[in-house]
Design an enzyme around this catalytic site. Structure first.
Site, mmCIF file in Angstrom:
data_model
loop_
_atom_site.group_PDB
_atom_site.id
_atom_site.type_symbol
_atom_site.label_atom_id
_atom_site.label_comp_id
_atom_site.label_asym_id
_atom_site.label_seq_id
_atom_site.Cartn_x
_atom_site.Cartn_y
_atom_site.Cartn_z
ATOM 1 N NE ARG A 72 30.616 13.160 50.969
ATOM 2 C CZ ARG A 72 31.156 13.822 51.756
ATOM 3 N NH1 ARG A 72 31.133 15.173 52.093
ATOM 4 N NH2 ARG A 72 32.063 12.950 52.175
ATOM 5 C CE LYS A 99 29.003 8.800 53.222
ATOM 6 N NZ LYS A 99 29.622 8.383 52.181
ATOM 7 C CG HIS A 163 29.978 10.822 44.687
ATOM 8 N ND1 HIS A 163 31.198 10.330 45.095
ATOM 9 C CD2 HIS A 163 29.147 11.544 45.883
ATOM 10 C CE1 HIS A 163 31.240 10.709 46.267
ATOM 11 N NE2 HIS A 163 30.137 11.170 46.860
ATOM 12 N NE ARG A 166 33.150 13.586 47.342
ATOM 13 C CZ ARG A 166 33.478 14.231 48.623
ATOM 14 N NH1 ARG A 166 33.864 15.406 48.564
ATOM 15 N NH2 ARG A 166 34.119 13.624 49.633
ATOM 16 C CG HIS A 190 37.142 11.330 52.353
ATOM 17 N ND1 HIS A 190 38.035 11.137 51.296
ATOM 18 C CD2 HIS A 190 35.954 11.656 51.681
ATOM 19 C CE1 HIS A 190 37.194 10.707 49.837
ATOM 20 N NE2 HIS A 190 35.997 11.147 50.124
ATOM 21 C CE1 TYR A 220 49.152 29.260 66.898
ATOM 22 C CE2 TYR A 220 49.146 28.020 68.861
ATOM 23 C CZ TYR A 220 49.399 29.197 68.106
ATOM 24 O OH TYR A 220 49.671 30.285 68.894
#
Length: 255
Positions: A72, A99, A163, A166, A190, A220
């Site tokens: 971001r 965020k 932005h 992304r 996200h 793992y």
């Protein structure tokens, strides 16, 4: 509901009646603009390559870095040299800067490492990677201003914004299908099903005051995701190079 209650004799007045004109609908969210056509992305990368920024090309490096790392704008703007482990090729962003308030790691491609090497003589003695002053990061409007100078409308419904890098990466990578969607989402920091599960497990574990039996499984899972994320980031950097180097030749109109 209260109108029904009045009709059914459950109540005599509607206490919400006077709020009808006081409450307003929330404005519709305008998605941030982003380039998603590969030819347009290639043109953007070519413009960035020759962008004549001041201060030794600091803004040009910032534009390249945000395209390569998928972070971001605020995370890039506040990037500090102490967060970068060039030997292990990772950028560790602390939770308080994210965020989602969750620690995030960005695998560094060869191209990103090259940018760091070129940046060090410019800002390496200070705190921030992108700073015109040792202790003050660059403005939060710097990248959008540069994009506007290059001819892009950064407003909602426009062409592309800070932005938007992304969304560009997410769209093109998912269209390719080379990587699982969860890998792409994880790298974009996200919310994923894995993150939700870990958070639920942590809440239950703390409430029951139990040890973390899922810790090994989490290690793992992280390792498996990490290997793919490292591959993803190098793949994306190489893809941007190819898009930048490709030149679209318009078809000639027949006489």
């Amino acid at each position: 509901m209260f109108q029904f209650g009045i009709g059914a004799s459950y109540c005599t007045i509607d206490p919400t009646r006077d709020l009808t004109h006081a409450l307003t609908r929330a404005p519709k969210a305008n998605p941030r603009p982003a380039l998603t056509d590969p030819d347009d992305v290639g043109d953007l990368m070519r413009r960035i390559e020759v962008y004549d920024a001041k201060n030794g090309g600091l803004v040009r490096y910032a534009l390249k870095m945000i395209a390569l790392t998928m972070v971001r704008p605020g995370e890039l703007r506040l990037a500090e040299w102490t967060e970068f482990d060039e030997k292990n090729r990772v950028w560790a962003i602390p939770a308080e800067k994210m965020k989602m308030r969750d620690h995030h790691e960005v695998p560094l491609s060869c191209q990103a490492l090259a940018i760091l090497a070129e940046l060090r003589p410019l800002t390496g003695r200070g705190r921030y990677l992108f700073s015109h002053d040792d202790e003050v990061p660059m403005s939060d409007n710097t990248i959008n201003k540069a994009l506007r100078i290059m001819g892009y409308d950064t407003r909602p419904g426009g062409d592309h914004c800070a932005h938007g890098f992304r969304s560009t990466a997410s769209t093109l990578l998912n269209e390719e299908g080379e990587f699982d969607g969860d890998i792409v989402e994880a790298q974009l920091a996200h919310e994923t099903d894995e993150k939700k599960r870990r958070r639920r497990d942590e809440v239950v574990r703390r409430q029951l005051a139990k040890g973390d039996k899922n810790k090994i499984r989490g290690i793992y899972n992280r390792a498996a995701y990490w290997r793919e994320r490292v591959r993803l980031m190098q793949h994306w950097a190489d893809r941007l190079d190819r898009l930048r180097e490709s030149v679209v030749v318009p078809l000639r109109k027949s006489a």
